[in-house]
Scaffold this active site. Structure first.
Site, PDB file in Angstrom:
ATOM      1  N   CYS A   5     -11.151   4.860 -16.335  1.00 35.82           N
ATOM      2  CA  CYS A   5     -10.907   3.867 -17.396  1.00 35.82           C
ATOM      3  C   CYS A   5      -9.496   4.123 -17.939  1.00 35.82           C
ATOM      4  O   CYS A   5      -9.223   5.192 -18.490  1.00 35.82           O
ATOM      5  CB  CYS A   5     -11.952   3.989 -18.502  1.00 35.82           C
ATOM      6  SG  CYS A   5     -11.544   2.973 -19.946  1.00 35.82           S
ATOM      7  N   CYS A   8      -9.412   4.993 -21.699  1.00 31.79           N
ATOM      8  CA  CYS A   8      -9.828   6.373 -21.981  1.00 31.79           C
ATOM      9  C   CYS A   8      -8.685   7.335 -21.657  1.00 31.79           C
ATOM     10  O   CYS A   8      -8.477   8.320 -22.368  1.00 31.79           O
ATOM     11  CB  CYS A   8     -11.067   6.743 -21.167  1.00 31.79           C
ATOM     12  SG  CYS A   8     -12.618   6.104 -21.848  1.00 31.79           S
ATOM     13  N   ASP A  31       0.126  -3.801 -26.360  1.00 31.02           N
ATOM     14  CA  ASP A  31      -0.285  -4.367 -25.067  1.00 31.02           C
ATOM     15  C   ASP A  31       0.934  -4.404 -24.140  1.00 31.02           C
ATOM     16  O   ASP A  31       2.026  -4.805 -24.553  1.00 31.02           O
ATOM     17  CB  ASP A  31      -0.839  -5.784 -25.264  1.00 31.02           C
ATOM     18  CG  ASP A  31      -1.568  -6.294 -24.031  1.00 31.02           C
ATOM     19  OD1 ASP A  31      -2.764  -6.590 -24.139  1.00 31.02           O
ATOM     20  OD2 ASP A  31      -0.947  -6.389 -22.956  1.00 31.02           O
ATOM     21  N   HIS A  47     -15.974   5.427 -25.382  1.00 31.26           N
ATOM     22  CA  HIS A  47     -15.983   4.371 -24.373  1.00 31.26           C
ATOM     23  C   HIS A  47     -17.230   3.496 -24.463  1.00 31.26           C
ATOM     24  O   HIS A  47     -18.342   3.990 -24.533  1.00 31.26           O
ATOM     25  CB  HIS A  47     -15.919   4.984 -22.965  1.00 31.26           C
ATOM     26  CG  HIS A  47     -15.941   3.940 -21.886  1.00 31.26           C
ATOM     27  ND1 HIS A  47     -14.797   3.381 -21.361  1.00 31.26           N
ATOM     28  CD2 HIS A  47     -16.979   3.333 -21.259  1.00 31.26           C
ATOM     29  CE1 HIS A  47     -15.119   2.481 -20.459  1.00 31.26           C
ATOM     30  NE2 HIS A  47     -16.441   2.422 -20.372  1.00 31.26           N
ATOM     31  N   THR A  95     -10.445  -8.043 -18.329  1.00 31.33           N
ATOM     32  CA  THR A  95      -9.870  -7.363 -17.165  1.00 31.33           C
ATOM     33  C   THR A  95      -9.947  -5.846 -17.288  1.00 31.33           C
ATOM     34  O   THR A  95      -9.933  -5.148 -16.285  1.00 31.33           O
ATOM     35  CB  THR A  95      -8.396  -7.770 -16.944  1.00 31.33           C
ATOM     36  OG1 THR A  95      -7.640  -7.442 -18.114  1.00 31.33           O
ATOM     37  CG2 THR A  95      -8.267  -9.252 -16.643  1.00 31.33           C
ATOM     38  N   HIS A  98     -13.099  -1.457 -21.196  1.00 27.52           N
ATOM     39  CA  HIS A  98     -13.259  -0.586 -22.362  1.00 27.52           C
ATOM     40  C   HIS A  98     -13.047  -1.532 -23.528  1.00 27.52           C
ATOM     41  O   HIS A  98     -11.977  -2.161 -23.639  1.00 27.52           O
ATOM     42  CB  HIS A  98     -12.210   0.545 -22.339  1.00 27.52           C
ATOM     43  CG  HIS A  98     -12.278   1.497 -23.490  1.00 27.52           C
ATOM     44  ND1 HIS A  98     -12.311   2.881 -23.322  1.00 27.52           N
ATOM     45  CD2 HIS A  98     -12.297   1.294 -24.825  1.00 27.52           C
ATOM     46  CE1 HIS A  98     -12.351   3.478 -24.504  1.00 27.52           C
ATOM     47  NE2 HIS A  98     -12.334   2.523 -25.445  1.00 27.52           N
ATOM     48  N   HIS A 100     -12.070  -3.822 -26.414  1.00 27.38           N
ATOM     49  CA  HIS A 100     -10.813  -3.897 -27.165  1.00 27.38           C
ATOM     50  C   HIS A 100     -10.708  -5.224 -27.881  1.00 27.38           C
ATOM     51  O   HIS A 100     -11.212  -6.248 -27.402  1.00 27.38           O
ATOM     52  CB  HIS A 100      -9.597  -3.698 -26.253  1.00 27.38           C
ATOM     53  CG  HIS A 100      -9.600  -4.561 -25.032  1.00 27.38           C
ATOM     54  ND1 HIS A 100     -10.365  -4.275 -23.918  1.00 27.38           N
ATOM     55  CD2 HIS A 100      -8.941  -5.716 -24.753  1.00 27.38           C
ATOM     56  CE1 HIS A 100     -10.171  -5.208 -23.007  1.00 27.38           C
ATOM     57  NE2 HIS A 100      -9.323  -6.105 -23.486  1.00 27.38           N
ATOM     58  N   HIS A 102      -7.810  -7.768 -29.137  1.00 22.22           N
ATOM     59  CA  HIS A 102      -6.396  -8.116 -29.144  1.00 22.22           C
ATOM     60  C   HIS A 102      -6.025  -8.534 -30.567  1.00 22.22           C
ATOM     61  O   HIS A 102      -6.708  -9.375 -31.163  1.00 22.22           O
ATOM     62  CB  HIS A 102      -6.120  -9.320 -28.237  1.00 22.22           C
ATOM     63  CG  HIS A 102      -6.389  -9.085 -26.788  1.00 22.22           C
ATOM     64  ND1 HIS A 102      -5.394  -8.894 -25.869  1.00 22.22           N
ATOM     65  CD2 HIS A 102      -7.548  -9.018 -26.088  1.00 22.22           C
ATOM     66  CE1 HIS A 102      -5.910  -8.735 -24.655  1.00 22.22           C
ATOM     67  NE2 HIS A 102      -7.234  -8.804 -24.770  1.00 22.22           N
TER      68      HIS A 102
HETATM   69  P1  5GP Z   1      -8.424  -8.196 -21.327  1.00 22.78           P
HETATM   70  O1  5GP Z   1      -7.839  -9.029 -20.209  1.00 22.78           O
HETATM   71  O2  5GP Z   1      -9.470  -7.244 -20.798  1.00 22.78           O
HETATM   72  O3  5GP Z   1      -8.896  -8.982 -22.505  1.00 22.78           O
HETATM   73  O4  5GP Z   1      -7.212  -7.346 -21.894  1.00 22.78           O
HETATM   74  C1  5GP Z   1      -6.694  -6.218 -21.259  1.00 22.78           C
HETATM   75  C2  5GP Z   1      -5.287  -6.041 -21.783  1.00 22.78           C
HETATM   76  O5  5GP Z   1      -4.852  -4.728 -21.465  1.00 22.78           O
HETATM   77  C3  5GP Z   1      -4.277  -7.015 -21.153  1.00 22.78           C
HETATM   78  O6  5GP Z   1      -3.690  -7.814 -22.159  1.00 22.78           O
HETATM   79  C4  5GP Z   1      -3.271  -6.103 -20.473  1.00 22.78           C
HETATM   80  O7  5GP Z   1      -1.951  -6.538 -20.617  1.00 22.78           O
HETATM   81  C5  5GP Z   1      -3.484  -4.769 -21.163  1.00 22.78           C
HETATM   82  N1  5GP Z   1      -3.222  -3.620 -20.310  1.00 22.78           N
HETATM   83  C6  5GP Z   1      -3.646  -3.444 -19.032  1.00 22.78           C
HETATM   84  N2  5GP Z   1      -3.237  -2.250 -18.573  1.00 22.78           N
HETATM   85  C7  5GP Z   1      -2.555  -1.658 -19.578  1.00 22.78           C
HETATM   86  C8  5GP Z   1      -1.885  -0.390 -19.697  1.00 22.78           C
HETATM   87  O8  5GP Z   1      -1.854   0.425 -18.781  1.00 22.78           O
HETATM   88  N3  5GP Z   1      -1.299  -0.128 -20.888  1.00 22.78           N
HETATM   89  C9  5GP Z   1      -1.317  -1.021 -21.922  1.00 22.78           C
HETATM   90  N4  5GP Z   1      -0.693  -0.656 -23.045  1.00 22.78           N
HETATM   91  N5  5GP Z   1      -1.932  -2.216 -21.844  1.00 22.78           N
HETATM   92  C10 5GP Z   1      -2.545  -2.521 -20.684  1.00 22.78           C
HETATM   93 ZN    ZN Z   2     -12.787   3.870 -21.578  1.00 23.93          ZN
END
Ligand code: 5GP
Ligand code: ZN
Length: 135
Positions: A5, A8, A31, A47, A95, A98, A100, A102
């Site tokens: 993850c 994590c 992000d 987690h 994507t 874990h 989150h 935004h």
């Molecule tokens: P989701 O698509 O799950 O709602 O949001 C995942 C977010 O994590 C995306 O906006 C993506 O840009 C961000 N993200 C993915 N990998 C990383 C990373 O390694 N570091 C950081 N800081 N953000 C990440």
């Molecule tokens: Zn995690």
């Protein structure tokens, strides 16, 4: 901590993360693909994959941290508004698995647009869905 993850790993310090806020239960960091200037993510230290799995306590802690960060974005970045967004499951754009939130600061003339065009409901269908939800 869950194996493989990335969030994590950011918590553990095994992957870099630009941390902007933290407390006993949560960490907030920038992000890596920001939608607007200052776009950050708030995560629970413990987690859980997503909204279906997170405990009510961790949901509370992340919501409180998101509000704190929203006020900081308003006061320090000059955000004129805030969007909170959570994606639960791949169909809903998740994507990273874990949980989150935004926290997206908004500015006049920023590039964000509504992803759907709101349309008036078919009232018969609306009543039917409400009945289904009430069970
Ligand atoms: P989701 O698509 O799950 O709602 O949001 C995942 C977010 O994590 C995306 O906006 C993506 O840009 C961000 N993200 C993915 N990998 C990383 C990373 O390694 N570091 C950081 N800081 N953000 C990440
Ligand atoms: Zn995690």
């Amino acid at each position: 901590m869950a194996d493989d993850c990335i969030f994590c790993k950011i918590i553990a310090g095994d992957l870099p993360g630009e941390i902007v806020d933290q407390d006993e239960h949560t960490i907030s960091f920038m992000d890596i693909n920001p939608w607007t200037r200052g776009h950050a993510l708030v995560i629970p230290r413990q987690h859980s994959a997503n909204l279906y799995e997170i405990t009510p306590e961790d949901l509370h802690h992340t919501a409180v941290a998101a509000k704190r960060l929203a006020l900081t974005m308003r006061d320090k970045l000059g955000a004129e508004g805030i969007n909170l967004l959570n994606a639960c499951e791949a169909t809903a754009w998740q994507t990273v698995f874990h949980f989150h939130i935004h926290v997206i600061p908004r500015y006049t003339d920023d590039p964000m647009t509504l992803p759907v065009r709101p349309m008036p409901a078919d009232m018969e269908e609306l009543v039917k869905v409400a009945e289904q939800l009430r069970g």
